[in-house]
Write an enzyme that holds these catalytic residues in place. Sequence first.
Site, PDB file in Angstrom:
ATOM      1  N   GLY A   8       2.869  -6.851   6.124  1.00  0.00           N
ATOM      2  CA  GLY A   8       1.477  -6.016   5.670  1.00  0.00           C
ATOM      3  C   GLY A   8       1.764  -5.249   4.465  1.00  0.00           C
ATOM      4  O   GLY A   8       2.441  -4.300   4.472  1.00  0.00           O
ATOM      5  N   GLY A  12       1.186   0.151  -1.315  1.00  0.00           N
ATOM      6  CA  GLY A  12       2.086   1.273  -1.301  1.00  0.00           C
ATOM      7  C   GLY A  12       3.571   0.610  -1.665  1.00  0.00           C
ATOM      8  O   GLY A  12       3.905  -0.095  -1.438  1.00  0.00           O
ATOM      9  N   VAL A  13       4.290   1.893  -1.811  1.00  0.00           N
ATOM     10  CA  VAL A  13       5.742   1.631  -2.120  1.00  0.00           C
ATOM     11  C   VAL A  13       6.559   1.507  -0.771  1.00  0.00           C
ATOM     12  O   VAL A  13       7.354   0.442  -0.852  1.00  0.00           O
ATOM     13  CB  VAL A  13       6.391   2.864  -2.826  1.00  0.00           C
ATOM     14  N   MET A  34      -4.744  -6.390   4.191  1.00  0.00           N
ATOM     15  CA  MET A  34      -5.712  -6.194   5.310  1.00  0.00           C
ATOM     16  C   MET A  34      -6.914  -5.560   4.650  1.00  0.00           C
ATOM     17  O   MET A  34      -6.738  -4.082   4.255  1.00  0.00           O
ATOM     18  CB  MET A  34      -5.301  -5.620   6.702  1.00  0.00           C
ATOM     19  N   CYS A  99      -6.455   2.582  14.634  1.00  0.00           N
ATOM     20  CA  CYS A  99      -6.178   1.283  13.794  1.00  0.00           C
ATOM     21  C   CYS A  99      -4.895   0.659  14.075  1.00  0.00           C
ATOM     22  O   CYS A  99      -4.812  -0.494  13.904  1.00  0.00           O
ATOM     23  CB  CYS A  99      -6.160   1.962  12.084  1.00  0.00           C
ATOM     24  N   CYS A 205      -8.330   7.679   5.862  1.00  0.00           N
ATOM     25  CA  CYS A 205      -8.524   6.557   4.832  1.00  0.00           C
ATOM     26  C   CYS A 205      -9.865   6.321   4.311  1.00  0.00           C
ATOM     27  O   CYS A 205     -10.078   6.079   3.026  1.00  0.00           O
ATOM     28  CB  CYS A 205      -7.827   5.260   5.370  1.00  0.00           C
TER      29      CYS A 205
END
Length: 390
Positions: A8, A12-13, A34, A99, A205
């Site tokens: 996924g 991001g890092v 996603m 989620c 988010c």
Amino acid sequence: MFRNVVVGISGGVDSGVSAYLLKEKGFKVLGIFMKNWDEYDETGRCSGEQDLLDAEYTCDKLGIELHQVNYVKDYWNSVFSHFLDDYQNGLTPNPDILCNRHIKFDLFYKYALENLKYDAIATGHYAKTNFGSYLENYKEEKAAELRIPKDAFKDQTFFLAAVKRDALRKIMFPLSDLYKIETKEIAKKCGLNRLTQKRESTGICFVGRRDFKEFIKEYIIPKPGNFIDTDTQQIVGQHDGIHLWTIGQRCRLSSHLKPYYVAQKDIFTNTIYVASGHDHPKLFSDVIFANHVNWLCPDPLIKPNSVLKCRFRFQHTKPLVKCLIYRNFDMSDDEVEVLLDKPLRAITPGQYAVFYNDTNCLGCARIVKSNMMDNRDNVICLEEKAKNNL
């Protein structure tokens, strides 16, 4: 046995470094971005647009393929609609936990294994399982356990506590034995330096950088009511809706010497009871009633009169507190009562009670209500039962 892995990729890092480490280990890696939310800001720009660009940048740098999957409708039905229902009912939900349970570790998990026919999935969570970072210790006959990672500060098992236990069987957590600072160093060395400059995602988010009260007004119609002093039962102000306030939150009410804090919400009368002073006794609880129990271990309360002695937290960053978990005779298998070793402030209905031992996340339950125990005479009895249950 596990050669083909779907990662996924969030942009991001952490997910980027996870993909890099997998490729370095010789796995065939496919990146999946996603799309869970379809909100546009006031400029007409999709809030997830930059994350997709960063995901494409990551996969281009690493030389892996990137696909997109759209879970917007599923997210709305399984996460956001429940989020709104909870707020309308005076609760404070945790959409990140929902989620992970319904989208990332259910739909995405099944899509990777059943549709794409890959062997396993991987994510950038700071968590681990008993099967190892790369499933090197996997055994078909063994059950999965969710364990605390090396970086206890970044530990994200709290957000995974509601995941179905079977969904942990074929998951890799490449960052399980790394500290965050090490992850960033690896990102710089493998050409993903841009990701180390990104601000850490915090809060809800889909709200993003907007004011939460303004955001929620787009979905829930304000319903004014009274603030009532929990001690005097006098009206001390008016609010615009129960959904705009959470337990422990400060209420800036004029003409009062001490600041007030939300102590209780009554949905039936649309009343918010407030307590004067940050450390008012009405803001503290040591007994929690919870339901929707999800065990990531064999049910420790399956035998009658069983008591589990473990540790508890209801917020990701808060220290763990010792507790006793048990079921009263009138409770179903889906309900538990939790007795804390010491009272905690602002335990919030709708949030999750997450349970731990020294090494593992044992599971969670959704907080329904909390209060202070009238007397603690039965604590010794419960502790004796807990000893017998070990």
